[in-house]
Write a protein that holds these residues in place. Structure first.
Motif, PDB file in Angstrom:
ATOM      1  N   GLN A 115      -1.150  -6.785   7.435  1.00 51.42           N
ATOM      2  CA  GLN A 115      -0.713  -6.474   8.940  1.00 51.42           C
ATOM      3  C   GLN A 115       0.204  -6.962   9.020  1.00 51.42           C
ATOM      4  O   GLN A 115       1.212  -6.597  10.024  1.00 51.42           O
ATOM      5  CB  GLN A 115      -1.806  -7.489   9.738  1.00 51.42           C
ATOM      6  CG  GLN A 115      -3.201  -6.647   9.634  1.00 51.42           C
ATOM      7  CD  GLN A 115      -3.832  -7.318   8.759  1.00 51.42           C
ATOM      8  OE1 GLN A 115      -3.938  -7.605   7.601  1.00 51.42           O
ATOM      9  NE2 GLN A 115      -4.900  -6.244   8.247  1.00 51.42           N
ATOM     10  N   ILE A 116       0.928  -7.863   8.248  1.00 47.36           N
ATOM     11  CA  ILE A 116       2.978  -8.228   8.764  1.00 47.36           C
ATOM     12  C   ILE A 116       3.629  -7.561   7.960  1.00 47.36           C
ATOM     13  O   ILE A 116       4.614  -7.551   9.090  1.00 47.36           O
ATOM     14  CB  ILE A 116       2.586  -9.819   7.913  1.00 47.36           C
ATOM     15  CG1 ILE A 116       1.934 -10.741   8.796  1.00 47.36           C
ATOM     16  CG2 ILE A 116       4.080 -10.201   7.765  1.00 47.36           C
ATOM     17  CD1 ILE A 116       1.908 -11.706   7.561  1.00 47.36           C
ATOM     18  N   GLY A 117       3.009  -6.755   7.339  1.00 42.46           N
ATOM     19  CA  GLY A 117       3.428  -5.681   6.346  1.00 42.46           C
ATOM     20  C   GLY A 117       4.073  -4.341   7.413  1.00 42.46           C
ATOM     21  O   GLY A 117       4.959  -4.318   7.456  1.00 42.46           O
TER      22      GLY A 117
ATOM     23  N   LEU B 199      11.912  -6.247  -2.540  1.00 40.21           N
ATOM     24  CA  LEU B 199      13.251  -4.907  -2.301  1.00 40.21           C
ATOM     25  C   LEU B 199      13.516  -4.797  -0.270  1.00 40.21           C
ATOM     26  O   LEU B 199      13.752  -4.674   0.179  1.00 40.21           O
ATOM     27  CB  LEU B 199      12.218  -3.870  -2.903  1.00 40.21           C
ATOM     28  CG  LEU B 199      13.076  -3.771  -4.487  1.00 40.21           C
ATOM     29  CD1 LEU B 199      12.089  -2.526  -5.050  1.00 40.21           C
ATOM     30  CD2 LEU B 199      14.227  -3.899  -4.855  1.00 40.21           C
ATOM     31  N   ILE B 200      11.550  -4.815   0.004  1.00 41.83           N
ATOM     32  CA  ILE B 200      11.658  -5.505   1.280  1.00 41.83           C
ATOM     33  C   ILE B 200      12.548  -6.486   2.221  1.00 41.83           C
ATOM     34  O   ILE B 200      13.450  -6.338   2.824  1.00 41.83           O
ATOM     35  CB  ILE B 200      10.347  -4.722   2.021  1.00 41.83           C
ATOM     36  CG1 ILE B 200       9.536  -3.965   1.804  1.00 41.83           C
ATOM     37  CG2 ILE B 200      10.442  -5.047   3.314  1.00 41.83           C
ATOM     38  CD1 ILE B 200       8.326  -3.562   1.845  1.00 41.83           C
ATOM     39  N   THR B 201      12.530  -7.297   1.263  1.00 38.85           N
ATOM     40  CA  THR B 201      12.994  -8.728   2.138  1.00 38.85           C
ATOM     41  C   THR B 201      14.503  -8.714   1.869  1.00 38.85           C
ATOM     42  O   THR B 201      15.600  -8.718   2.547  1.00 38.85           O
ATOM     43  CB  THR B 201      13.158  -9.819   1.438  1.00 38.85           C
ATOM     44  OG1 THR B 201      11.764 -10.046   1.390  1.00 38.85           O
ATOM     45  CG2 THR B 201      13.695 -10.802   1.735  1.00 38.85           C
ATOM     46  N   VAL B 202      15.190  -7.629   1.381  1.00 36.88           N
ATOM     47  CA  VAL B 202      16.563  -7.617   0.854  1.00 36.88           C
ATOM     48  C   VAL B 202      17.130  -5.966   1.734  1.00 36.88           C
ATOM     49  O   VAL B 202      17.869  -6.451   1.996  1.00 36.88           O
ATOM     50  CB  VAL B 202      16.471  -6.672  -0.823  1.00 36.88           C
ATOM     51  CG1 VAL B 202      18.109  -5.994  -1.061  1.00 36.88           C
ATOM     52  CG2 VAL B 202      16.934  -7.420  -2.392  1.00 36.88           C
TER      53      VAL B 202
ATOM     54  N   PHE C  83       1.810  -7.889  -8.766  1.00 36.32           N
ATOM     55  CA  PHE C  83       3.135  -7.806  -9.375  1.00 36.32           C
ATOM     56  C   PHE C  83       3.924  -6.624  -8.746  1.00 36.32           C
ATOM     57  O   PHE C  83       4.822  -6.970  -8.627  1.00 36.32           O
ATOM     58  CB  PHE C  83       2.799  -8.233 -11.381  1.00 36.32           C
ATOM     59  CG  PHE C  83       4.185  -7.969 -11.653  1.00 36.32           C
ATOM     60  CD1 PHE C  83       5.015  -9.372 -11.108  1.00 36.32           C
ATOM     61  CD2 PHE C  83       4.834  -7.381 -11.864  1.00 36.32           C
ATOM     62  CE1 PHE C  83       6.381  -9.431 -11.645  1.00 36.32           C
ATOM     63  CE2 PHE C  83       5.657  -7.257 -12.795  1.00 36.32           C
ATOM     64  CZ  PHE C  83       6.932  -7.899 -12.267  1.00 36.32           C
ATOM     65  N   MET C  84       3.269  -5.985  -8.931  1.00 34.05           N
ATOM     66  CA  MET C  84       3.085  -4.718  -7.683  1.00 34.05           C
ATOM     67  C   MET C  84       4.207  -4.817  -6.449  1.00 34.05           C
ATOM     68  O   MET C  84       5.396  -4.476  -6.107  1.00 34.05           O
ATOM     69  CB  MET C  84       3.032  -3.552  -8.488  1.00 34.05           C
ATOM     70  CG  MET C  84       3.301  -1.862  -7.013  1.00 34.05           C
ATOM     71  SD  MET C  84       2.419  -0.428  -6.600  1.00 34.05           S
ATOM     72  CE  MET C  84       1.480  -0.760  -8.674  1.00 34.05           C
ATOM     73  N   GLY C  85       2.857  -6.134  -5.730  1.00 34.68           N
ATOM     74  CA  GLY C  85       3.097  -6.190  -4.530  1.00 34.68           C
ATOM     75  C   GLY C  85       4.133  -6.880  -4.130  1.00 34.68           C
ATOM     76  O   GLY C  85       5.146  -7.101  -2.984  1.00 34.68           O
ATOM     77  N   VAL C  86       4.604  -7.949  -5.374  1.00 36.42           N
ATOM     78  CA  VAL C  86       5.671  -9.142  -5.207  1.00 36.42           C
ATOM     79  C   VAL C  86       7.099  -7.862  -4.966  1.00 36.42           C
ATOM     80  O   VAL C  86       7.927  -8.461  -4.853  1.00 36.42           O
ATOM     81  CB  VAL C  86       5.748  -9.944  -6.957  1.00 36.42           C
ATOM     82  CG1 VAL C  86       6.756 -11.105  -6.493  1.00 36.42           C
ATOM     83  CG2 VAL C  86       4.475 -10.359  -6.659  1.00 36.42           C
TER      84      VAL C  86
ATOM     85  N   PHE D 212       7.399   0.609   2.166  1.00 35.73           N
ATOM     86  CA  PHE D 212       6.574  -0.317   2.432  1.00 35.73           C
ATOM     87  C   PHE D 212       5.058   0.714   2.266  1.00 35.73           C
ATOM     88  O   PHE D 212       3.765   0.036   2.636  1.00 35.73           O
ATOM     89  CB  PHE D 212       7.023   0.107   4.059  1.00 35.73           C
ATOM     90  CG  PHE D 212       7.398  -1.144   4.719  1.00 35.73           C
ATOM     91  CD1 PHE D 212       6.979  -2.402   4.664  1.00 35.73           C
ATOM     92  CD2 PHE D 212       8.456  -0.229   5.052  1.00 35.73           C
ATOM     93  CE1 PHE D 212       7.882  -3.060   5.098  1.00 35.73           C
ATOM     94  CE2 PHE D 212       9.464  -1.797   5.645  1.00 35.73           C
ATOM     95  CZ  PHE D 212       9.552  -3.415   5.883  1.00 35.73           C
ATOM     96  N   ALA D 213       5.140   2.024   1.892  1.00 30.74           N
ATOM     97  CA  ALA D 213       4.323   2.440   1.137  1.00 30.74           C
ATOM     98  C   ALA D 213       4.415   2.145   0.139  1.00 30.74           C
ATOM     99  O   ALA D 213       2.237   1.992  -0.098  1.00 30.74           O
ATOM    100  CB  ALA D 213       4.496   3.635   1.361  1.00 30.74           C
ATOM    101  N   VAL D 214       4.831   1.933  -0.771  1.00 36.31           N
ATOM    102  CA  VAL D 214       4.167   1.085  -2.242  1.00 36.31           C
ATOM    103  C   VAL D 214       3.947  -0.048  -1.921  1.00 36.31           C
ATOM    104  O   VAL D 214       2.855  -1.118  -2.784  1.00 36.31           O
ATOM    105  CB  VAL D 214       5.386   0.796  -3.053  1.00 36.31           C
ATOM    106  CG1 VAL D 214       5.632   0.150  -4.541  1.00 36.31           C
ATOM    107  CG2 VAL D 214       6.345   2.085  -3.502  1.00 36.31           C
ATOM    108  N   PHE D 215       4.284  -1.530  -0.873  1.00 36.29           N
ATOM    109  CA  PHE D 215       3.529  -2.167  -0.808  1.00 36.29           C
ATOM    110  C   PHE D 215       2.282  -2.403  -0.258  1.00 36.29           C
ATOM    111  O   PHE D 215       1.392  -3.220  -0.387  1.00 36.29           O
ATOM    112  CB  PHE D 215       4.488  -3.584   0.133  1.00 36.29           C
ATOM    113  CG  PHE D 215       4.787  -4.647   0.986  1.00 36.29           C
ATOM    114  CD1 PHE D 215       3.810  -5.396   0.175  1.00 36.29           C
ATOM    115  CD2 PHE D 215       3.375  -4.619   1.911  1.00 36.29           C
ATOM    116  CE1 PHE D 215       3.605  -6.375   0.824  1.00 36.29           C
ATOM    117  CE2 PHE D 215       3.018  -5.657   2.744  1.00 36.29           C
ATOM    118  CZ  PHE D 215       2.857  -7.201   1.610  1.00 36.29           C
TER     119      PHE D 215
END
Length: 400
Positions: free
Chosen positions: A317-319, A380-383, A372-375, A212-215
């Motif tokens: 905010q969603i994150g 990975l968060i979704t996984v 791209f980093m966000g994608v 989440f921090a990276v996102f």
């Protein structure tokens, strides 16, 4: 929603109208501020990066202390520091003073975040994502309105400071209202709410917290670079006139507002936060890549809307709301982690962009890389979300 919290929530939302203006008021006045502060555009970029430094220094501590000391204190502190920034910027004539004021703006923004996001989630526990995304709506309204105001000031050859005084007046009035009349859930109520029902911490801090921090770093970097440099990119790379280039920010803000309302509508029809997360990050990357590869007037106008929709329509905010589902008993701390990562982005990304500012195409390429980093992070968060909570489907919402 609990109606007795609505006046307080409206006051908090109004704060974020000014937060939206504060994000772009420096880049929108780059030339005149560079002269006032006796520096260059690169120097103004350093001042802008100081906002991120201020956020970075206090975000985590503010979030933790917000859980312990209450939300009201940090909301009032944040608003007060924004008042200092808007008032001080008008009389500052040195680069050093501007950096100090920008740092205070960052501290104020972090304090507002630490108090506002958890407060809204506690006021409206059944509509946490909607409450947080609505903050983004007010931020976007501010970002949409300010370029129009500045364009009017430029066209009439009026003093640039009227835009600062407008923000200052609204903030002072809103802060007085929140100081005298605001109502927040009591600490005991928050603890009771956290203790009732199945709300165990299901995430692993070093795994999920890092993701989440990276996102948050990537998503905030994308949002900031677009909002700060889109006007200059339109002028120098696309070749737009001053008015048309400023209009890109308005297109961007319209896209952001459109996303906010669509997200709220879809959320009330059962679409889950985690589903928004991956779709919006992919859209953000794709639109930025198209804008970088094809910098034409038509493409820039269309992509400004899509970038605003996907990168500035509430994805951060969603994150934050998704992360709160991983760690439900420390909403202030969760907010602190996300905003700290976002603040690091605000500081470092703006410094890098300032170094690349001699060729604004490179600034846009940097934004593509962050997207791209966000994608990758969102994937990975979704996984992890699937692993912890099971398969995700659209909820069936029954109208009553």
């Amino acid at each position: 929603m609990e109606n007795h919290y609505l006046p307080t929530s409206l006051g908090m939302y109004l704060n974020y109208l000014i937060v939206g203006m504060s994000i772009i008021i420096l880049p929108q006045n780059m030339d005149v501020l560079a002269r006032q502060w006796q520096t260059t555009l690169g120097g103004v970029a350093v001042v802008i990066s100081a906002v991120g430094l201020g956020r970075m220094l206090v975000s985590l501590a503010s979030g933790i202390l917000s859980d312990r000391l209450g939300r009201r204190l940090f909301i009032l502190l944040g608003a007060g520091l924004l008042i200092v920034f808007f008032g001080g910027a008008l009389v500052c004539h040195s680069l050093t003073g501007a950096i100090i004021l920008a740092t205070l703006l960052g501290v104020g923004g972090a304090s507002l975040d630490a108090g506002t996001y958890p407060a809204l989630m506690e006021m409206f526990p059944d509509h946490q994502s909607t409450a947080n995304v609505t903050l983004k709506a007010f931020t976007s309204i501010g970002q949409f309105t300010l370029p129009l105001i500045i364009s009017l000031l430029v066209a009439r050859h009026w003093w640039y400071g009227w835009s600062f005084l407008l923000c200052l007046g609204i903030l002072i009035g809103d802060t007085l209202f929140l100081w005298r009349f605001s109502r927040f859930p009591a600490k005991s109520t928050r603890k009771t709410t956290a203790a009732v029902g199945p709300q165990p911490t299901v995430g692993k801090l070093w795994v999920d917290g890092t993701l989440f921090a990276v996102f948050a770093y990537a998503a905030n970097g994308v949002f900031l670079l677009a909002s700060i440099w889109l006007t200059k990119y339109g002028q120098d790379v696309v070749g737009l006139s001053d008015g048309s280039a400023r209009a890109l920010i308005s297109d961007y803000s319209v896209g952001s507002l459109t996303c906010v309302f669509l997200t709220i509508w879809l959320a009330h029809r059962g679409v889950r936060d985690i589903q928004f997360l991956i779709v919006y990050t992919v859209m953000s990357f794709s639109s930025l890549l198209v804008l970088y590869l094809f910098p034409t007037p038509v493409i820039s106008t269309l992509m400004a809307f899509v970038i605003g929709f996907s990168a500035a329509g509430g994805v951060v905010q969603i994150g934050l709301t998704v992360m709160a589902s991983f760690f439900p008993n420390g909403k202030g701390t969760v907010t602190g982690i996300v905003t700290t990562a976002a603040s690091v982005a605000s500081f470092t990304v703006n410094l890098i962009a300032g170094a690349l500012a001699t060729n604004l195409a490179n600034v846009m390429l940097l934004d593509v890389g962050l997207a791209f980093m966000g994608v990758i992070a969102a994937t990975l968060i979704t996984v992890r979300y699937h692993k912890l909570f099971g398969p995700v489907t659209v909820r069936t919402v029954v109208s009553k």
